[in-house]
Design an enzyme around this catalytic site. Sequence first.
Site, PDB file in Angstrom:
ATOM      1  N   ASP A  84       0.858  -1.186   0.000  1.00 31.54           N
ATOM      2  CA  ASP A  84       0.000   0.000   0.000  1.00 31.54           C
ATOM      3  C   ASP A  84       0.895   1.238   0.000  1.00 31.54           C
ATOM      4  OD1 ASP A  84      -2.587   1.318   0.204  1.00 31.54           O
ATOM      5  OD2 ASP A  84      -1.949   1.898   2.222  1.00 31.54           O
ATOM      6  N   ILE A  85       0.671   2.161  -0.935  1.00 32.14           N
ATOM      7  CA  ILE A  85       1.474   3.383  -1.015  1.00 32.14           C
ATOM      8  C   ILE A  85       1.160   4.268   0.193  1.00 32.14           C
ATOM      9  CG2 ILE A  85       1.949   5.455  -2.370  1.00 32.14           C
ATOM     10  CD1 ILE A  85       1.246   3.852  -4.874  1.00 32.14           C
ATOM     11  N   GLU A 128      -4.528   2.259  -4.473  1.00 26.27           N
ATOM     12  CA  GLU A 128      -3.072   2.297  -4.394  1.00 26.27           C
ATOM     13  C   GLU A 128      -2.498   1.026  -3.786  1.00 26.27           C
ATOM     14  OE1 GLU A 128      -4.650   4.227  -0.582  1.00 26.27           O
ATOM     15  OE2 GLU A 128      -5.219   4.026  -2.684  1.00 26.27           O
TER      16      GLU A 128
END
Length: 561
Positions: free
Chosen positions: A435-436, A478
């Site tokens: 996950d960004i 994301e």
Amino acid sequence: MDNQQQDYISDRLNVLRLRFIERLRGELAYLSDFADQVRKGHVDELALNDCRQRLHKLAGSGGTFGFPSLGEFARDLEKRLKREQKALAAESDGQFDFLPVDENIADQLELLIGIADLDNPLSTERERSVQPDEELVSHGMLVRLIVVLDATDQLKALPDELQKYGFSVETIESREGVLLASSADPCNAAAVLCSDASIEGVARWLEAHPRGAYQPPVPVVCIGQAENFDRRYHVAQHGARAFMSAPVDLPELVERLETLVQELAAGTKGRVMIVDDDRELAEHYCLVLKSAGIEAHAVSDPLTLLSELYAFEPELLLMDIELGAHSGVILARMIRFHARWLSLPIVYLSSEDDPERQLRALSGGADEFLVKPISEDYLIRAVQMRCHRARQLSELMNRDSLTRLLKHSVIKQEVERERQRCTRGDYSSVAVLLDIDHFKQVNDTWGHAQGDVVIRTLANLLRNRLRESDAIGRYGGEEFLVVLPHCEPSAALRLMSGILESFSELEFSSEEEVFHVTFSAGVAKINDFSAGDQIIEAADKALYERKRNGRNGVTLYTDNA
């Protein structure tokens, strides 16, 4: 016996083994369906006898073609089914349409399918290409680029920047449009990058180093200052596949390179099924296509066509119009009954040259006509182009439009498939959920367009740093989900930490401002769970444990996570 004869016999044996594997896939598809019918209580005497005969053939051929365990298991199961058949025949005395076959038979059939490990058409190819854990920490795909440096200095900084994205980069110099002597071989490069001032010299250099027959040319990406029509036309005239203005937008360049690399890698590949009752001619076509790197499979009996389709999963179907007692036109219409094959390109390969009859035949559900006799060269090129188009359509259906990674539903299926494979094969695999970090802040500060650039950049980095045998998908927004076969958790932690380090060093710019981004990741060992959803949930828990501890890192799932 001389070497040439030995090579010929060896090649023919390999062909026979491939034929057996292809037939085995069809048999396994049938046995899986038969197991379902057993559980539903829909098995009659005829179906039971047919299943026993198929098991008898597998028992006799399994060991010969390299599947000894499969052959022994099939032999035992054949004997069990024969005893069951006799007992049921005595009990029913012809009074019932369906026989109460013991459900344990269905369990045994599924075990047989597991032993063969061919239930997933891609499983054997994927596992064959997997490298040991020690190789996992290196650039799995090793995408090789050649950068041509000249007096303009427009590409001077590119090699270092591209290496941060996981590309392997070689440089050569050009002076006054002439490339200096170099050991660099363009035939093995995924792309060549040059300035518009060097395009003519690059074109001559590539012409002097032609690729093999039926191989697409090495793509050239040109970078320059000129925006006018004449200059762009000049660049295109000398073979460039892309033109980008300097100073180059690096994420955009990487995305374009990824597209060209994928097209080049898939340029000569394909899966073609040939349906023709002339066995020798069908075999000839198969050998011609295989000589060009295309996987081909011949079917001579229309009665097995549907099961063979599901077993082989072709990208293109070549079919004669006249197939003994059967019509290819009607078969094409019948194939379209199944939603799975609505998008399958069907091309008639026939001696029929009457345009009116061809049109009537095409109305039955096929797409095009190729008229016999057809030259080998024309056949190869025609098949390559149609397979490429079919692959593009498949990409649209199964790939995320922004990242070109597997879609949510497809990557989830890969997790479950790998769980089944590593359970049967008794090896370790892991799943990673990424996950960004602070992605909402990226969108709010720099805009959604820059957010998309960040997502695409991480997708490209993952694709370059992971192996071809690994599965990568966009899980949502994301988030990314990765499946790493034949991988211990410790190796996955090292690998993902290395990718995180590279990603955090990349610079993103917006309106002359530069920013950096990191990600958090959770790792779960696939073998520790009994369902794909449980694996993803465990990786998700490890991910959030990482976030609670400051983000920008990789965490392994434990029972306390």
